[in-house]
Design an enzyme around this catalytic site. Sequence first.
Site, mmCIF file in Angstrom:
data_model
loop_
_atom_site.group_PDB
_atom_site.id
_atom_site.type_symbol
_atom_site.label_atom_id
_atom_site.label_comp_id
_atom_site.label_asym_id
_atom_site.label_seq_id
_atom_site.Cartn_x
_atom_site.Cartn_y
_atom_site.Cartn_z
ATOM 1 N N GLU A 55 21.482 35.407 5.369
ATOM 2 C CA GLU A 55 21.687 34.406 4.320
ATOM 3 C C GLU A 55 20.921 34.780 3.055
ATOM 4 O O GLU A 55 21.383 34.543 1.941
ATOM 5 C CB GLU A 55 21.232 33.022 4.800
ATOM 6 N N THR A 81 27.207 29.498 -5.068
ATOM 7 C CA THR A 81 26.034 28.779 -4.580
ATOM 8 C C THR A 81 25.005 28.632 -5.695
ATOM 9 O O THR A 81 24.381 27.587 -5.843
ATOM 10 C CB THR A 81 25.417 29.545 -3.387
#
Lengths: 308, 308
Positions: free
Chosen positions: A129, A182
């Site tokens: 991530e 994001t």
Amino acid sequence: MKHIKVFAPGTVANLGCGFDVMGLTLDGVGDVLEVGVAENAEGFEIRNRSGVELPGNVEENVITPAVRALLEAYGRPVRIEVEILEKIAPGSGIGSSAASSAAAVYGVNELLGRPFSGKQLVEFAMMGEALLGGTPHADNVGPALLGGVVLVRGYRPFDIVRLPVPDNFFYAVAHPGIVVSTREAREALPKRIPLSDAVAQWGNVGGLVAGFALRDVALIGRSMHDVVAEPYRKGFIPGYDALKEQVLAGGALAMNIAGSGPSVFALASNYEAAVRISGEMKRHFEGLGIGCNSYAGRVSNAGARVVE
Amino acid sequence: MKHIKVFAPGTVANLGCGFDVMGLTLDGVGDVLEVGVAENAEGFEIRNRSGVELPGNVEENVITPAVRALLEAYGRPVRIEVEILEKIAPGSGIGSSAASSAAAVYGVNELLGRPFSGKQLVEFAMMGEALLGGTPHADNVGPALLGGVVLVRGYRPFDIVRLPVPDNFFYAVAHPGIVVSTREAREALPKRIPLSDAVAQWGNVGGLVAGFALRDVALIGRSMHDVVAEPYRKGFIPGYDALKEQVLAGGALAMNIAGSGPSVFALASNYEAAVRISGEMKRHFEGLGIGCNSYAGRVSNAGARVVE
């Protein structure tokens, strides 16, 4: 070389009020990898046979830092080969990158004889991530590995709590064909928030955790409010307020943004409602001229696992 | 006129991270009232025989607005007489006003044949808190009525969740002889907080609720951090950091400020430790020339109840 085929599910992070600390596991959608391991050998290969376009460079695949973190902790030479067989579309908002990282470290750990705990696997998968988002976070890889709902209590020290989900509990997810990075979604948020909003949010987080722990579906629905991120992020999602009103009026327990968006999710207490809601979501976006994939299924207590 | 003797326990609000949304019930300390009720009559009297100094004017007693809220919902004339027999010292930080309000509405409800639910009684008792703090709040009256731990999910609409406390779970409370008004304690807090602090706080709130729901004492202890109020309010409590360090080193699961202070509380997994810790707290304040009352006992699942 030993081989194993593993599955890791899609996940929805944030869950409204649980911004940055909670995620939930979806049934019926996820990544399938074939993982090969040879001890006392070296090398690392990823082959993509999923049909989904992914970076060709192994250094740009989220699997790489996740597996490397595991191998560093393992401390002995291991050759790894990963074949990506099925893949959630990247950017879908249901934890595409987390499913890959989770499946990879799960498979390697199985083949090595399970030297690491589930919590350690989450810490390794978080490194995948970090490749995308800049910081390691566990709200997708936690549920992708452990199933159910995962609460990230904190990172220093790293502490996660797995909660079960009720048996009859279903999701609808819609992935509209728009791009919200994001980073863009994060920069839309204020750096400081009113204390009164923060108190409202943690009252709801408490209610949400209690709802899962006590398997109280109505309490889960009542608690899934977000006064912190949704007011800013919904602006990226065309017709969000109208869709939410329609979906809640149609019997959804809750609706909110999946992760940082643009996908949205809703929860329902029966499968038929979840299917109907996913259809409503799809038609909503298509009516605005936006292509949309939608899914419906059971919320799952099962995380990453061996298949076949 | 029918009479009943009722007890409502002391409580600790906030519980660190659960600022403004959580409270916990203490065993062995509380208020005892004798409540008298006559239907189809009028009038309201409070007599104080507790030996603790209280406002002589009935309008200044927290019992009054609490009982009036109940009677308004009841809608028929009732004469009420309340005799305060035992009273937690006001300002002690363990929910003195909440214990009075809770005991009074509990007793009246019993004598009227229980027309109201526990949640409704909490809403009535909150009116007593409003008399002192300006806004109705439930984080003390909730546990004083219902026992265990009470989470206030939100006020609009009013929603509370009762959680059980583990069986072997003990508290130490110390009430130093200094005055910190609730207003002063609230004004010390910033109006806006960093989003990152808020996320840390609701991660801990989630952990705390999960700890109670799953009866995981270690998780309760790990989660009881407050990055929002404690850093500001501890300045009102002489030697707070040193005391906390000593108490945690001595085996407490957690220590934090009780409500808005100046009292402090600690949690422990056995009674001997709780007693020892309450002694350490008392000596800490006395060593600084500050008189101190301290208590130790079991955290309780039982709230307001009839006695004798």
